[in-house]
Design a protein around this motif. Structure first.
Motif, short mmCIF file in Angstrom:
data_model
loop_
_atom_site.label_atom_id
_atom_site.label_comp_id
_atom_site.label_asym_id
_atom_site.label_seq_id
_atom_site.Cartn_x
_atom_site.Cartn_y
_atom_site.Cartn_z
N SER A 144 0.82 -1.21 0.00
CA SER A 144 0.00 0.00 0.00
C SER A 144 0.86 1.26 0.00
O SER A 144 0.34 2.36 -0.13
N ASP A 145 2.16 1.10 0.14
CA ASP A 145 3.07 2.25 0.13
C ASP A 145 3.14 2.86 -1.26
O ASP A 145 3.06 2.16 -2.26
N VAL A 146 3.32 4.16 -1.29
CA VAL A 146 3.47 4.86 -2.56
C VAL A 146 4.94 4.83 -3.00
O VAL A 146 5.24 4.67 -4.17
N VAL A 147 5.84 4.94 -2.04
CA VAL A 147 7.27 4.96 -2.33
C VAL A 147 7.83 3.55 -2.19
O VAL A 147 7.56 2.85 -1.21
N ILE A 148 8.61 3.14 -3.16
CA ILE A 148 9.26 1.84 -3.17
C ILE A 148 10.76 2.06 -3.22
O ILE A 148 11.25 2.78 -4.10
N TYR B 37 11.61 5.06 -5.75
CA TYR B 37 10.64 5.20 -6.83
C TYR B 37 9.25 5.40 -6.22
O TYR B 37 8.99 4.97 -5.11
N ALA B 38 8.37 6.06 -6.98
CA ALA B 38 7.00 6.27 -6.53
C ALA B 38 6.05 5.68 -7.56
O ALA B 38 6.30 5.71 -8.76
N LYS B 39 4.94 5.14 -7.06
CA LYS B 39 3.91 4.59 -7.95
C LYS B 39 3.19 5.73 -8.67
O LYS B 39 3.18 6.87 -8.20
N PHE C 92 3.45 15.58 -3.75
CA PHE C 92 4.90 15.67 -3.65
C PHE C 92 5.35 15.60 -2.19
O PHE C 92 6.31 14.91 -1.85
N GLU C 93 4.64 16.32 -1.32
CA GLU C 93 5.01 16.33 0.09
C GLU C 93 4.90 14.94 0.71
O GLU C 93 5.77 14.51 1.47
N HIS C 94 3.83 14.21 0.38
CA HIS C 94 3.65 12.85 0.91
C HIS C 94 4.77 11.93 0.41
O HIS C 94 5.31 11.13 1.19
N ILE C 95 5.12 12.03 -0.86
CA ILE C 95 6.19 11.21 -1.41
C ILE C 95 7.51 11.53 -0.71
O ILE C 95 8.27 10.62 -0.34
N ALA C 96 7.79 12.80 -0.49
CA ALA C 96 9.04 13.19 0.17
C ALA C 96 9.09 12.67 1.60
O ALA C 96 10.10 12.10 2.03
N TRP C 97 8.01 12.86 2.37
CA TRP C 97 8.00 12.40 3.76
C TRP C 97 8.11 10.88 3.85
O TRP C 97 8.81 10.35 4.72
N GLU C 98 7.43 10.17 2.94
CA GLU C 98 7.51 8.71 2.97
C GLU C 98 8.92 8.23 2.60
O GLU C 98 9.43 7.28 3.17
N THR C 99 9.56 8.93 1.66
CA THR C 99 10.94 8.58 1.30
C THR C 99 11.86 8.79 2.49
O THR C 99 12.68 7.91 2.80
#
Length: 137
Positions: free
Chosen positions: A15-19, A54-56, A72-79
């Protein structure tokens, strides 16, 4: 079952966006995983956010184009979370959140404390900007 099939199943199940590339290490050799990730980026199933991250993507309901599956903010924080890097919002975001100002921060700035980070996190034309120093709240 090929490495590409294993990676596709992994992407469907998480379920994660960032891999992170390290999360796929057990699915095949380094070269095989690299080729599969490059193929998925060319097919626009994934976008490259940073080195080994990488992001989905998903289909934008308005344009029909493939776009990142999160902001973008969610991807950055998850990374940052997956890499184990502790960051906090930048000074402008902290001032806005604590209602010291009404100016909405436009640039994505994060405070890294005393830690020096050189990793670039970029999605499209947006990139994270780092500020160092103590949090003075």
């Amino acid at each position: 079952m090929t490495v590409q099939d294993r990676v596709a199943r992994f992407l469907e199940q998480t379920s994660d966006v960032v891999i992170l590339r390290a999360e796929l290490r057990h699915l095949g050799s380094n070269a095989q995983v690299g080729r599969v990730l490059a193929r998925l980026v060319r097919a626009k199933i994934l976008i490259r956010v940073s080195v080994g991250a990488y992001a989905k993507t998903r289909v934008n309901k308005f344009t029909g184009e493939l776009t990142p599956a999160a902001t973008f903010e969610h991807i950055a924080w998850e990374t940052f979370r997956k890499l184990g890097i502790d960051v906090s919002p930048g000074r402008a975001a902290r001032d806005y959140n604590s209602r010291r100002t009404t100016q909405v921060p436009v640039q994505p700035v994060v405070n890294t404390g005393r830690r020096r980070i050189t990793r670039q996190i970029v999605v499209g034309s947006r990139a994270i900007i780092y500020e160092r120093g103590f949090i003075d709240d």
